[in-house]
Design a protein around this motif. Structure first.
Motif, PDB file in Angstrom:
ATOM      1  N   SER A   1       0.878  -1.329   0.001  1.00  0.00           N
ATOM      2  CA  SER A   1      -0.121   0.175   0.044  1.00  0.00           C
ATOM      3  C   SER A   1       0.815   1.144  -0.070  1.00  0.00           C
ATOM      4  O   SER A   1       0.208   2.431  -0.321  1.00  0.00           O
TER       5      SER A   1
ATOM      6  N   THR B   1      -5.078 -10.487   0.317  1.00  0.00           N
ATOM      7  CA  THR B   1      -5.729  -9.381   1.003  1.00  0.00           C
ATOM      8  C   THR B   1      -6.541  -8.501   0.281  1.00  0.00           C
ATOM      9  O   THR B   1      -6.560  -8.625  -1.116  1.00  0.00           O
TER      10      THR B   1
ATOM     11  N   GLU C   1      -6.487  -5.214   0.255  1.00  0.00           N
ATOM     12  CA  GLU C   1      -5.825  -4.218  -0.421  1.00  0.00           C
ATOM     13  C   GLU C   1      -5.016  -4.616  -1.594  1.00  0.00           C
ATOM     14  O   GLU C   1      -5.119  -3.955  -2.538  1.00  0.00           O
ATOM     15  N   GLU C   2      -4.573  -6.014  -1.722  1.00  0.00           N
ATOM     16  CA  GLU C   2      -4.266  -6.539  -3.084  1.00  0.00           C
ATOM     17  C   GLU C   2      -5.460  -6.583  -4.092  1.00  0.00           C
ATOM     18  O   GLU C   2      -5.167  -6.272  -5.340  1.00  0.00           O
TER      19      GLU C   2
ATOM     20  N   SER D   1      -7.759  -4.704  -4.314  1.00  0.00           N
ATOM     21  CA  SER D   1      -8.267  -3.295  -4.701  1.00  0.00           C
ATOM     22  C   SER D   1      -7.116  -2.873  -5.883  1.00  0.00           C
ATOM     23  O   SER D   1      -7.540  -2.194  -6.923  1.00  0.00           O
TER      24      SER D   1
END
Length: 681
Positions: A605, A635, A637-638, A640
């Motif tokens: 991130s 995850t 975040e990944e 996204s």
């Protein structure tokens, strides 16, 4: 209720079919099919030409016939012992030799008389099955005990060390067998004698039923039922009259066993009526010429009927119904048999009925019975076809336990050639072969997900090692095998197992797209031909994943191989893009369908540059016409980042871990049901 019972039966039947002992028996008897055909033809030849009555000049042919069948228990012993030893992962030569030694030393099958070794085929018939089971399983257990190991160091070759370490287990198995056999044999003789002294007043029909059930159960357990029954049973229940003038011999050959034991004409015709039953129809074609002369061994051992829980009921029911209806027809006078007429057992159906009765009614009865047998066998064969382990699936069931053996054999030659400079590598290879010998290779399937719909759009087939304790490991051994140029063994396993698994998906009404890896050296040296042969029929369903190094090392050859695969409707992908050379100039020249972006490219991130690189790299691949897959998404975040890169297909632990075939099928069925429910609402 009936569906639940059938499903439970299927689960039990599959477990029985995949049992190591049953699998070994089946392999053992299949290996003996050439013997059964030759032996049956020799018997037919001798009977047909009445060789025994021709005099001394032809006596050797009759003796040869007796010798061939006299060897049957020994050949069964050898074949079963070999395949059981292979599947138990004990030595495939040492174990049969041990079994033969114990068998001949105890049963009386071979004995010395006047300084000459002779054979008594009436001895040890049942022990030809029991002795391999007892000795092989005991040997398999004892070789694992460290106390029995003489050599533990790696200064000598693996091959020599294994044989030296067999000495004490060999002695222990022999001693235990010699000690226990007299007690087991005396108990069996006492039981048999007791049964003989039980005075039962049996009618002709009662004797007939006992003979039918006994012989067919013996056949089902792999023993030559007719020979064994006549050896073990008293003459009062082996030679009797059915009705006033019909000997049981003629009653069985003409009216009951139509085509041979189990009424195999019914099996053969029912097999041809089944749709898509390639295995059953292939065996039926082989059995057909022999069934004309009432020889059924090929069908019994190759279908197989032996130890086949799906076929046991019709195998018993068909001859029992034939016997019941024929007995009624003769006793009621519908059919009259010519007194003292002799018809050899090998006389073809319809002709034997005419010779015995001179009546068209008897022929019509045979036609009716064959049709009835077909109706009895057909539903059971249909269930067997749907749920059984046969053909390629059987081969893979064996192969998943034999990769370690094949690699071990090659490892021995490597050791002998490069002993001085490869001590460390050989030690690593020993660890690999030990792990493979103690476990079983299998394929797991990791779903590929559609980010927009959340649906499963395919799988990646991943190699796994299932240990004896049930735990599952990743393919940690591939690097070692690659150093020793042994990856072709693993590649061949993956290709064959995936072919079987795709058939199982199809049986469940599913056709998912599945990708798999193959080593570049194997692919470019001709391995692609095996891929084409295995997957051409699964059009646009299979994708081969290649490493980028394949193109770098031999660009022209790789382009040609990919074209060959695509012509056969097999897609190609570049796996782990971003971990190797990642030469962007290559992208414009690639003829593949898909590029898989490796997890290592996924940015964290806090790294905006790497996120920008990932996004633009994905867009570049899309603009060049490639489909893109994001690997290793774990995850939110990944996820996204992947969404921002407009990649639709992802795989990773965030969605699903790799799962066994059964779980993959269940997942697809659940998704299918959910989609159907959503559309209907």
């Amino acid at each position: 209720m009936s569906t639940s019972i059938l499903n439970q039966f299927n689960r039990i039947a599959v477990k029985i079919s995949a049992n190591t002992m049953i699998l070994s028996l089946r392999e053992g008897y299949i290996a003996l099919i050439p013997f059964f055909i030759v032996a049956a033809l020799i018997t037919l030849f001798n009977q047909w030409l009445d060789i025994a009555a021709k005099g001394f000049d032809h006596q050797y042919l009759s003796d040869f016939n007796h010798l061939v069948w006299g060897l049957f228990p020994l050949l069964t012993l050898i074949s079963f012992s070999y395949h059981l030893a292979k599947n138990l992962k004990v030595h495939t030569i040492a174990a049969p030799i041990l079994v033969i030694s114990c068998f001949t030393a105890t049963t009386g099958y071979m004995y010395v008389k006047g300084g000459v070794i002779q054979i008594d085929q009436t001895q040890g018939v049942l022990y030809s099955l029991f002795m391999p089971i007892f000795c092989s399983y005991l040997l398999s257990y004892l070789v694992k005990i460290k106390l029995f190991r003489i050599v533990n160091v790696s200064s000598i070759s693996l091959f020599l060390r294994k044989h030296i370490n067999l000495i004490f287990p060999y002695l222990a198995v022999t001693a235990i067998t010699l000690f226990l056999y007299p007690y087991v044999d005396n108990t069996a003789r006492w039981l048999f004698t007791t049964l003989l002294h039980v005075q039962l007043e049996l009618s002709a029909f009662g004797k007939l039923i006992i003979q039918l059930i006994s012989t067919h159960l013996l056949w089902f357990f792999g023993v030559h039922g007719d020979n064994t029954y006549h050896i073990l049973a008293p003459i009062a229940v082996t030679e009797y009259m059915v009705g006033a003038v019909v000997a049981n011999y003629h009653f069985f050959t003409v009216f009951v066993l139509l085509g041979g034991t189990g009424c195999v004409w019914g099996v053969i015709i029912a097999s041809f009526l089944l749709k898509g039953a390639k295995h059953e129809q292939h065996i039926a074609k082989i059995s057909l010429p022999l069934a004309v002369f009432n020889i059924s061994e090929v069908m019994i051992y190759a279908l197989p009927i032996v130890f086949n829980p799906y076929i046991l009921l019709p195998f018993l029911l068909a001859p029992l119904i034939n016997a019941l209806l024929s007995y009624y027809a003769i006793s009621s006078g519908v059919i009259t048999v010519i007194a003292e007429q002799t018809v050899p057992w090998f006389t073809p159906i319809f002709l034997n009925a005419w010779l015995l009765t001179q009546s068209y009614t008897a022929i019509l009865l045979q036609v009716f019975l064959v049709a009835l047998n077909v109706a009895i066998y057909y539903p059971f064969l249909k269930i067997y076809q749907r749920h059984s382990t046969s053909g390629k699936a059987l081969d893979m069931l064996v192969k998943r336990y034999s990769a370690g053996r094949e690699i071990e054999g090659k490892a021995e030659s490597l050791f002998a050639i490069h002993h001085s400079e490869q001590q460390l590598e050989h030690h690593c290879l020993k660890e690999v072969t030990d792990a493979l010998n103690q476990g079983a290779l299998t394929l797991y399937y990791q779903p590929k997900m559609d980010l927009k719909s959340g649906g499963v759009i395919g799988f990646e087939a991943l190699l796994r090692l299932k240990k004896a304790d049930g735990t599952v490991q990743g393919p940690w051994f591939l690097e070692t095998l690659a150093k020793h140029k042994l990856l072709d063994v693993i590649d061949n396993f993956v290709i064959d197992q995936l072919e079987v698994d795709l058939e199982n998906f199809a049986k469940a009404g599913l056709a998912p797209k599945v990708s798999f890896n193959i080593s570049p050296d194997n692919l470019l040296s001709g391995g692609y031909k095996r891929v084409v042969k295995a997957f051409t029929r699964f059009e646009d369903q299979v994708e081969v994943e290649l490493l980028e190094s394949s193109y770098i090392e031999d660009f022209a050859a790789t382009i040609e191989v990919v074209n060959q695969l695509k012509q056969s409707h097999i897609r190609c992908a570049m796996d782990d893009f971003g971990t190797g050379y990642s030469c962007l100039s290559v992208l414009s020249k690639l003829n593949i369908d898909t590029i898989k972006l490796d997890r290592s490219l996924l940015p964290d991130s806090s790294n905006e540059k790497s996120e920008t690189l990932y996004r633009h790299l994905a867009q570049l691949c899309t603009q060049l016409g490639f489909k893109t897959v994001a690997e290793g998404v774990e995850t939110k975040e990944e996820e996204s980042v992947v969404k921002a890169a407009k990649i639709d297909c992802v795989q990773g632990f965030l969605y699903h871990k790799a799962m066994p075939l059964e779980a993959a099928i269940e997942l697809l069925e659940q998704k299918k049901e959910a989609a159907t429910a959503a559309s209907s609402s």
